[in-house]
Design an enzyme around this catalytic site. Structure first.
Site, mmCIF file in Angstrom:
data_model
loop_
_atom_site.group_PDB
_atom_site.id
_atom_site.type_symbol
_atom_site.label_atom_id
_atom_site.label_comp_id
_atom_site.label_asym_id
_atom_site.label_seq_id
_atom_site.Cartn_x
_atom_site.Cartn_y
_atom_site.Cartn_z
ATOM 1 N N HIS A 112 -45.295 16.636 21.054
ATOM 2 C CA HIS A 112 -45.931 15.435 21.589
ATOM 3 C C HIS A 112 -44.943 14.614 22.421
ATOM 4 O O HIS A 112 -43.946 14.118 21.913
ATOM 5 C CB HIS A 112 -46.446 14.596 20.419
ATOM 6 C CG HIS A 112 -47.269 13.429 20.819
ATOM 7 N ND1 HIS A 112 -47.235 12.229 20.151
ATOM 8 C CD2 HIS A 112 -48.179 13.270 21.811
ATOM 9 C CE1 HIS A 112 -48.070 11.388 20.705
ATOM 10 N NE2 HIS A 112 -48.656 11.990 21.721
ATOM 11 N N GLU B 161 -46.506 18.211 25.496
ATOM 12 C CA GLU B 161 -47.539 17.324 26.020
ATOM 13 C C GLU B 161 -46.854 16.222 26.801
ATOM 14 O O GLU B 161 -45.866 15.637 26.342
ATOM 15 C CB GLU B 161 -48.352 16.740 24.853
ATOM 16 C CG GLU B 161 -49.476 15.811 25.272
ATOM 17 C CD GLU B 161 -49.096 14.332 25.192
ATOM 18 O OE1 GLU B 161 -49.959 13.500 25.488
ATOM 19 O OE2 GLU B 161 -47.930 14.030 24.847
ATOM 20 N N ASP C 247 -47.462 12.779 29.772
ATOM 21 C CA ASP C 247 -48.408 11.776 30.274
ATOM 22 C C ASP C 247 -48.129 11.508 31.744
ATOM 23 O O ASP C 247 -47.007 11.147 32.112
ATOM 24 C CB ASP C 247 -48.261 10.484 29.473
ATOM 25 C CG ASP C 247 -48.445 10.725 27.976
ATOM 26 O OD1 ASP C 247 -49.580 10.979 27.573
ATOM 27 O OD2 ASP C 247 -47.438 10.677 27.242
ATOM 28 N N HIS D 4 -45.994 7.246 28.993
ATOM 29 C CA HIS D 4 -47.210 7.113 28.180
ATOM 30 C C HIS D 4 -47.875 5.765 28.393
ATOM 31 O O HIS D 4 -49.064 5.685 28.688
ATOM 32 C CB HIS D 4 -46.900 7.287 26.689
ATOM 33 C CG HIS D 4 -48.099 7.058 25.823
ATOM 34 N ND1 HIS D 4 -48.392 5.825 25.269
ATOM 35 C CD2 HIS D 4 -49.107 7.888 25.437
ATOM 36 C CE1 HIS D 4 -49.529 5.912 24.592
ATOM 37 N NE2 HIS D 4 -49.976 7.152 24.669
#
Length: 758
Positions: free
Chosen positions: A38, A65, A67, A80
């Site tokens: 993450h 992952e 953003d 993020h």
């Protein structure tokens, strides 16, 4: 390389087989295909940086992952939050800076000094670092075709479309990216479980379900039935978190702490045969989550603590055991299907938490001493600057017998069959066994036993109205703090322009001394002559900015959002929770000697505010609604109950019997909620009957302290009387979210009951 990593993970996951509740081991092994880091390895490195991605690769995660946002000059970068404040040394909205300006910021020092100098990476830089080494999951933070085309172009030029997963938040976005990146798999970040079908029909290959949604047992079978993959989010990677997720046979797992997840998998690889041994002995378990483990030096002693085993006898090392949350040992129940022996440590400190009820010795409960002063752990490892040890006891159980009634803190060191126990020095068969002790009177059971409503029988509406009026009088006398001075209200400063509305602060004083403040939010579209439907928002625990500004809070800036919809809005700040501190517990203690509480202040402030609202010339006094979540929900319910002019009420996160929810689940509530004088006549169902016949909306999510089931039980209890008094059964919604304000449900309710602003 990816096939090799997945194979290694499959081997590790196979060791979890004996702990799984559903699905065969083979199915579980084959199901897990992705371990996703993450925002990179975000527990080890600053999130969304190249350092975090390289660490994820090093730890053998299969995907990262990230953003994706757009800079002022159109460059794609990774961050993020919409604002720079949390993870950089910058301030304000990130997209208002150019990429050159963003590159000048430090994105690492906030995490640890050693990462000072880490920059905000571009999407292109991240893709190039990951290409050929690890899959990339794109969390798209923006919408629109121009943004989508820029993302797709960057992926084609700098990444590998086949190994780039597109996280989509709408069917339209999924369809757009299917054209732009036809080779890229898609993950559906669905807004709610009701969207599963639509995303699957759009060709999205994997669906994310939030763990909090999984109480609905139909969702996972539905995902599997539709032929799409299941993605679940974790965080810590610890056994107590991961094992329940694995029960649902996810295809993908996402965590912050990849290293801990891998350690968890490795530990279970070592524990495979041991878990099978426990399964052969144990018929069923109850209470807190129990996770199989082994006893050995440096093993974790409790699930929720970092305590380690330091020293224990050689003969107990390698033995199977159960781990559970420290402090929950008194709720552990284990029923055996074969003769078994449990070895445990008690009395490891003098607080009483490690001791049996009433200070009884383990022997009084059927346990026998195995070895004196031989176990040591990091939880209480020293006493008066010397190594501190606990004694180890054993207890023999027959088939069908249950282990229960132990202290909150005890340590399970081994659970073995009788034959294995006989090989352990100090064990003597037939000398121990669970002793039935006289149960202690349960004040909790007495306090939470079902009770009839504290409402008399009525023959007509006049009697009903008289009862309501008397209840309001008694409530005022018993529960509302009596300010004795002159109350005055005055505006503070100038209006603050918030774009779609103007915000004004008001101070309330008692004999010239400030007691609390509230805010008036006036929509820009407000007509000069006509009055407006009005919503009064009461805040829960936290700070007032959570209902005025912070959309990421559990209160979702609900006051601001109603103002944006065109409502005139009032928002009250809870005294004791002003910016910079939290003294509401102190206020609560000060007032209890006089029979009042912190809530007594809030009830008083609520009444002062409502008097002001109904005197406001811009308020349509026939169309005033009240709402709030948690403490704000209780304030909204009481506001409607004791102010008959309130037209509609949305109570969120806190409806049910206080006896049932607060007492049974008191560990989930702030103790300020034990309001003196509230029960029995002002329990929440009784309070709701003071609202009838006016419309009432109740919303309880699964993660609320008051469960949806408890809310439904109480609604069913009051529905006949609600209808007898001329109202309709209260509306109910159970949004699949965490403990948070469900704005959409409330807006729909108020649109129907007090109307939409014109």
């Amino acid at each position: 390389m990816r096939r090799h990593v997945c194979f290694v993970l499959a081997i590790c996951l196979s060791t979890l087989q004996s702990a799984l509740v559903s699905g065969s081991p083979a199915e579980t092994v084959q199901q897990v295909q992705q371990i996703i880091a993450h925002r990179g390895a975000s527990s080890d490195r600053p999130e969304n940086t190249l350092a975090a991605f390289r660490q994820a690769i090093k730890l053998k995660a299969t995907a990262v992952e990230i953003d994706v946002r757009t800079s002022k000059d159109g460059e794609l970068f990774l961050l993020h939050d919409a604002k720079l404040d949390r993870t950089t040394n910058g301030k304000g909205p990130a997209s208002e800076l150019t990429m050159s300006q963003l590159k000048q910021l430090d994105a690492g020092a906030w995490f640890k000094e050693e990462y000072r100098g880490e920059q905000i990476p571009t999407l292109a830089e991240a893709l190039e670092v990951c290409r050929g080494k690890i899959d990339v999951l794109l969390d798209l933070k923006e919408q629109g075709s121009a943004y989508a085309e820029a993302v797709a172009k960057t992926v084609r030029e700098h990444g590998d479309p086949q190994h780039t997963i597109v996280g989509v938040r709408s069917v339209e976005q999924a369809q757009l990216f299917r054209k732009l990146l036809p080779q890229s798999p898609q993950l559906g970040f669905i807004p709610g479980p009701q969207e599963i079908d639509a995303f699957a029909k759009a060709g999205v290959e994997t669906i994310r379900l939030w763990p909090r949604w999984l109480v609905d047992e139909s969702l996972v079978p539905k995902v599997h039935r539709l032929g799409v993959k299941l993605h679940l989010n974790g965080s810590t990677g610890k056994p107590e978190e991961i094992i329940p997720l694995l029960q649902h046979k996810p295809d993908w797992l996402l965590v912050d702490d990849v290293a801990t997840l891998m350690a968890t998998l490795k530990e279970h690889q070592q524990n495979g045969k041991i878990s099978a041994k426990l399964d052969q002995l144990i018929d069923k378990t109850g209470g807190p989550a129990l996770v199989p483990g082994i006893s050995r030096p440096n093993a974790v002693s409790f699930l929720n603590r970092d305590y380690k085993m330091l020293e224990l006898p050689q003969e107990l090392q390698g033995q199977p055991r159960y781990l559970f949350d420290g402090g929950s040992g008194n709720r552990v129940e284990i029923t055996f299907k074969k003769p078994a022996v449990v070895f445990a440590a008690f009395e490891y400190n003098n607080t009483g938490a490690w001791s049996f009820p009433q200070g009884r010795s383990p022997e009084d409960h059927g346990w026998q001493l195995l070895s004196k002063d031989v176990y040591r752990g990091s939880s209480n490892d020293r006493l008066k600057d010397k190594p501190h040890f606990a004694s180890i006891y054993f207890c023999e159980f027959n088939a069908g017998q249950t282990l229960s009634g132990l202290p909150p803190w005890w340590l399970c060191l081994a659970i073995t069959d009788l034959k294995s126990a006989k090989q352990i020095p100090g064990f003597k068969a037939g000398t121990s066994g669970p002793v039935k002790t006289q149960p202690t009177f349960s004040y909790e059971a007495e306090a939470t036993r079902p009770r009839p409503l504290q409402v008399p029988e009525f023959k007509n509406s006049q009697q009903w109205s008289q009862w309501q009026a008397e209840q309001r009088r008694v409530f005022q006398q018993q529960l509302v703090f009596p300010y004795r001075g002159k109350i005055e209200i005055a505006p503070v400063g100038e209006d603050v322009d918030r774009g779609t509305f103007r915000q004004r602060e008001f101070a309330v004083t008692n004999d010239g001394q400030r007691i609390f403040r509230f805010f008036r939010l006036t929509p820009r579209s407000a007509p000069h002559k006509n009055t407006l439907p009005t919503i009064v928002c009461f805040m829960g625990h936290g700070k007032v900015n959570q209902i005025l500004e912070d959309r990421n809070s559990y209160q979702h800036a609900c006051a601001a959002r109603f103002a944006e919809q065109g409502y005139l809005v009032y928002a009250m700040e809870n005294v004791g929770m002003e910016p910079g501190g939290d003294r509401h517990h102190e206020l609560d203690h000060l007032l209890r000697l006089d029979g009042y509480s912190w809530y007594g202040l809030l009830f008083a402030h609520q009444q002062i505010l409502l008097q002001h609202v109904f005197a406001d010339q811009s308020v349509n006094t026939k169309k005033v609604g009240v709402t709030g979540v948690s403490t704000g929900g209780l304030l909204a319910l009481s506001a409607a109950a004791f102010e008959p002019r309130v037209a509609a009420t949305s109570v969120q996160g806190i409806f049910g019997s206080m006896r049932v929810s607060f007492i049974r689940d008191r560990h989930r509530h702030c103790h300020c909620g034990a309001i003196p004088g509230l029960l029995p006549q002002f329990d929440l169902p009784e309070m709701a009957l003071l609202v009838t016949p006016r419309p009432l909306h109740i919303s309880n999510a699964v993660a609320d302290g008051f469960s949806p089931a408890e809310a439904k039980r109480c609604i069913k209890l009051i529905a006949p009387l609600y209808e007898q008094a001329g109202g309709e059964t209260p509306e109910f919604s159970a949004p699949p979210g965490r403990h948070e304000y469900a704005f959409d449900e409330a807006l729909k309710f108020f649109t129907k009951t007090i109307g939409k602003p014109e």
